[in-house]
Design an enzyme around this catalytic site. Structure first.
Site, PDB file in Angstrom:
ATOM      1  N   LEU A   4       0.878  -1.157   0.000  1.00  0.00           N
ATOM      2  CA  LEU A   4       0.000   0.000   0.000  1.00  0.00           C
ATOM      3  C   LEU A   4       0.917   1.210   0.000  1.00  0.00           C
ATOM      4  CD1 LEU A   4      -3.004   0.767   0.078  1.00  0.00           C
ATOM      5  CD2 LEU A   4      -2.861   0.840   2.569  1.00  0.00           C
ATOM      6  N   ASP A   5       0.748   2.081  -0.982  1.00  0.00           N
ATOM      7  CA  ASP A   5       1.675   3.188  -1.158  1.00  0.00           C
ATOM      8  C   ASP A   5       1.806   4.028   0.111  1.00  0.00           C
ATOM      9  OD1 ASP A   5       2.112   2.501  -3.820  1.00  0.00           O
ATOM     10  OD2 ASP A   5       0.413   3.702  -4.505  1.00  0.00           O
ATOM     11  N   ARG A   6       2.945   4.661   0.227  1.00  0.00           N
ATOM     12  CA  ARG A   6       3.219   5.504   1.404  1.00  0.00           C
ATOM     13  C   ARG A   6       2.153   6.576   1.579  1.00  0.00           C
ATOM     14  NH1 ARG A   6       8.636   9.322   1.947  1.00  0.00           N
ATOM     15  NH2 ARG A   6       8.195  10.198   4.014  1.00  0.00           N
ATOM     16  N   ASP A   7       1.660   7.143   0.467  1.00  0.00           N
ATOM     17  CA  ASP A   7       0.675   8.208   0.556  1.00  0.00           C
ATOM     18  C   ASP A   7      -0.762   7.697   0.506  1.00  0.00           C
ATOM     19  OD1 ASP A   7       0.925   7.399  -2.052  1.00  0.00           O
ATOM     20  OD2 ASP A   7       1.084   9.402  -2.912  1.00  0.00           O
ATOM     21  N   SER A   8      -0.956   6.380   0.670  1.00  0.00           N
ATOM     22  CA  SER A   8      -2.289   5.791   0.749  1.00  0.00           C
ATOM     23  C   SER A   8      -2.525   5.271   2.160  1.00  0.00           C
ATOM     24  CB  SER A   8      -2.445   4.660  -0.274  1.00  0.00           C
ATOM     25  OG  SER A   8      -2.282   5.152  -1.587  1.00  0.00           O
TER      26      SER A   8
END
Length: 206
Positions: free
Chosen positions: A66-70
């Site tokens: 899961l992306d850092r900004d998600s």
């Protein structure tokens, strides 16, 4: 000219298949609400926030990314076979996201998302997409930056593949930049009422 004895001639290298690791004595499956700006890994040489700051269970690893900004649902397990079942694209496990986008989507844009927009690495598979009311979520820290002159909307998007930053790229491809992205479901596992940084044990046989 002397011929080399057969026993000295080189033979093709043998290929050895790695045996799958046996299942752990106590399989564990954990659901975490990954906060914004946290890396989906347990170590980082640059001092950034990682899963180690929230999950203190030895031997578990993320099943997917899961992306850092998600934000939102991340599954962790110590069972390699379960990890493969969750992450392997051949299983086409559905993943649902609540996505805040910039702008008001038209029916054409929604249809493009459902059909699978063309990205730079090829077309995506068809997706389930619907416009939803703004969900009740925790405040994001830092807050999302809005442009006062442009409205925002929320979409529920379900995909069955997992390319790098796929949902963000899909919405951008149809002219709806993503402002906030929260994963709320993976297959039969849901985020439910977990707050950012909280985790709970799940039945590993699900």
């Amino acid at each position: 000219m002397k011929q080399r004895p057969r026993s000295a001639q080189s033979s093709p290298p043998q290929r050895f298949r790695r045996k799958p690791a046996p299942p752990p004595a106590e399989p564990r499956l954990v659901a975490l609400n990954k906060p914004f700006d946290v890396l989906t890994q347990f170590t980082d040489g640059d001092g950034r926030a990682t899963l180690r700051d929230y999950v203190d269970i030895p031997g578990v690893y993320p099943a997917g990314r899961l992306d850092r900004d998600s934000e939102g649902l991340l599954l962790l397990t110590n069972d390699g076979r379960l990890q493969a079942r969750i992450t392997d694209p051949k299983h086409k496990l559905a993943k649902t996201y609540w996505v805040q986008v910039e702008g008001e989507p038209s029916e054409q844009q929604l249809a493009q998302l459902r059909a699978g927009p063309e990205l730079n690495d090829g077309p995506t598979r068809p997706a389930e997409v619907e416009q939803i009311d703004e969900p009740t979520l925790w405040p994001r820290n830092p807050p999302v930056r809005f442009r006062k002159s442009i409205p925002t909307s929320w979409l529920a998007i379900t995909i069955r593949e997992g390319r790098n930053r796929q949902v963000r790229r899909m919405t951008a491809a149809v002219g709806l930049p993503t402002l906030r992205l929260v994963r709320v479901r993976i297959g039969d596992w849901a985020l439910d009422d977990l707050q950012p940084g909280e985790w709970r044990e799940l039945p590993s046989s699900s």
